[in-house]
Motif scaffolding. Sequence first.
Motif, short mmCIF file in Angstrom:
data_model
loop_
_atom_site.label_atom_id
_atom_site.label_comp_id
_atom_site.label_asym_id
_atom_site.label_seq_id
_atom_site.Cartn_x
_atom_site.Cartn_y
_atom_site.Cartn_z
N UNK A 19 -6.32 35.35 3.73
CA UNK A 19 -5.76 36.11 2.58
C UNK A 19 -5.71 37.55 3.27
N UNK A 20 -6.39 38.06 3.93
CA UNK A 20 -6.22 39.47 4.40
C UNK A 20 -5.02 39.53 5.37
N UNK A 21 -4.95 38.50 6.42
CA UNK A 21 -3.85 38.55 6.81
C UNK A 21 -2.39 38.64 6.17
N UNK A 22 -2.44 37.94 5.09
CA UNK A 22 -1.16 37.80 4.23
C UNK A 22 -1.13 39.25 3.41
N UNK A 23 -1.98 39.78 3.11
CA UNK A 23 -2.22 41.06 2.47
C UNK A 23 -1.59 41.97 3.42
N UNK A 24 -2.01 42.14 4.50
CA UNK A 24 -1.54 43.00 5.67
C UNK A 24 -0.17 42.76 5.79
N UNK A 25 0.45 41.80 5.84
CA UNK A 25 1.90 41.29 5.91
C UNK A 25 2.77 42.05 4.78
N UNK A 26 2.28 41.84 3.49
CA UNK A 26 3.13 42.15 2.24
C UNK A 26 2.91 43.91 2.33
N UNK A 27 1.89 44.52 2.91
CA UNK A 27 1.25 45.95 2.90
C UNK A 27 2.54 46.54 3.81
N UNK A 28 2.75 45.90 5.06
CA UNK A 28 3.57 46.13 6.04
C UNK A 28 5.09 46.14 5.59
#
Length: 382
Positions: free
Chosen positions: A339-348
């Motif tokens: 989930x943290x990987x997905x949130x990182x992509x969305x923030x990017x």
Amino acid sequence: MNKEAESPAREQRGRVLAALSLEDIAADAAVTVVREVPAYHGHDTGQVRTELLAVLEPVMAFLREERDATAAEQAQFAAFGALRAEQGVGLEPLLEAFRLTTRRAFDALYEQIRRADAPQVGLDLARDFWAGCDRLSAAVVQGHRERELEKAQAAQEHRTLLLRQLLTGDLPTEYLATAATALGLDLRTEYHVCHARPGKGRTIAAVERALRPHTAALLAEPGTDRVIGLTTRPLPARMTLPVGLGSARPLAQLRESLAEAERSDELAVAFDLHRCVRTGELPLHLAVLALPSVGEQLVERCFGHTTGERRTTLVRTVDAYLATDANADQAAAALFVHPNTLRYRIRGLTAATGLDPAHTEDALTLWWAVRHLQATGSGSRS
């Protein structure tokens, strides 16, 4: 058999066959056939006798001349079988009539063999008789089956033509009742048209198999690479392929339903939806297809800062995120990432474009861009 014995045996064979009365055999067999075979009930016994005599005479000629049927003679028996098929006599009753006739003929032959007291001649005649009957019955069966196949193909072609004319609106109103009867449809019932194409490794036959259990009539068109069906109710929610479904219409108005089904199928195929899409169900998807220039602008707005594999990954991430109503945990599980990987992509994404999927207008912008890439084959679905 040596030459000395050959001539007397042949003479004995000739005397046995000459003693047979084919007229009596045919007359007796005709009575039995008309009485015992339902398909022949009501037939004129004299006509049946004439027909049976036409079968018996060649058989006896083969026995007298000690030869097999020629190709031309076999063709005549095949034509006999084809004629019976044309007249509506089924193969089973035809073979039953043949069996009864040959049984009567053999009984008469056996009686003459017994009187002649010639065991070897009798064995030879019995063997030749049944061998000849087998070959001729095989020719009759072949002719009957070939004609039945031709009739079935002609009937199917006729039904196909009627269904195609119904769907295109080319069938005159006065033929509606005829078409409904031929296709097993009800003039009083309204039907949905469903439309599907093979695509992505599926064949016309596979599409036909998928739709047939749910349809009242089906038209497969390899030339136009599509399958069209009629159904009285919506198809199951989940299908093994994209399918478009038009509104329910009377038989005289199926053309309108077909046009709707084609548009719905176009949507289903464009967005790889393995289900039945009903007319009017996906207005936004339809807008994506209708406005490709808008889609291109939005793709540049949302993903113009990425290329290649990075873009593909980001598109898949956004698609999964939107599909789960911005639930990062569920989207991450669908993509098999943390989930943290997905949130990182969305923030990017938000940092690069200013778009936040949590905002309705931004979410719609991203959704449109993803759907445009999907419809044009430039993106990946989650």
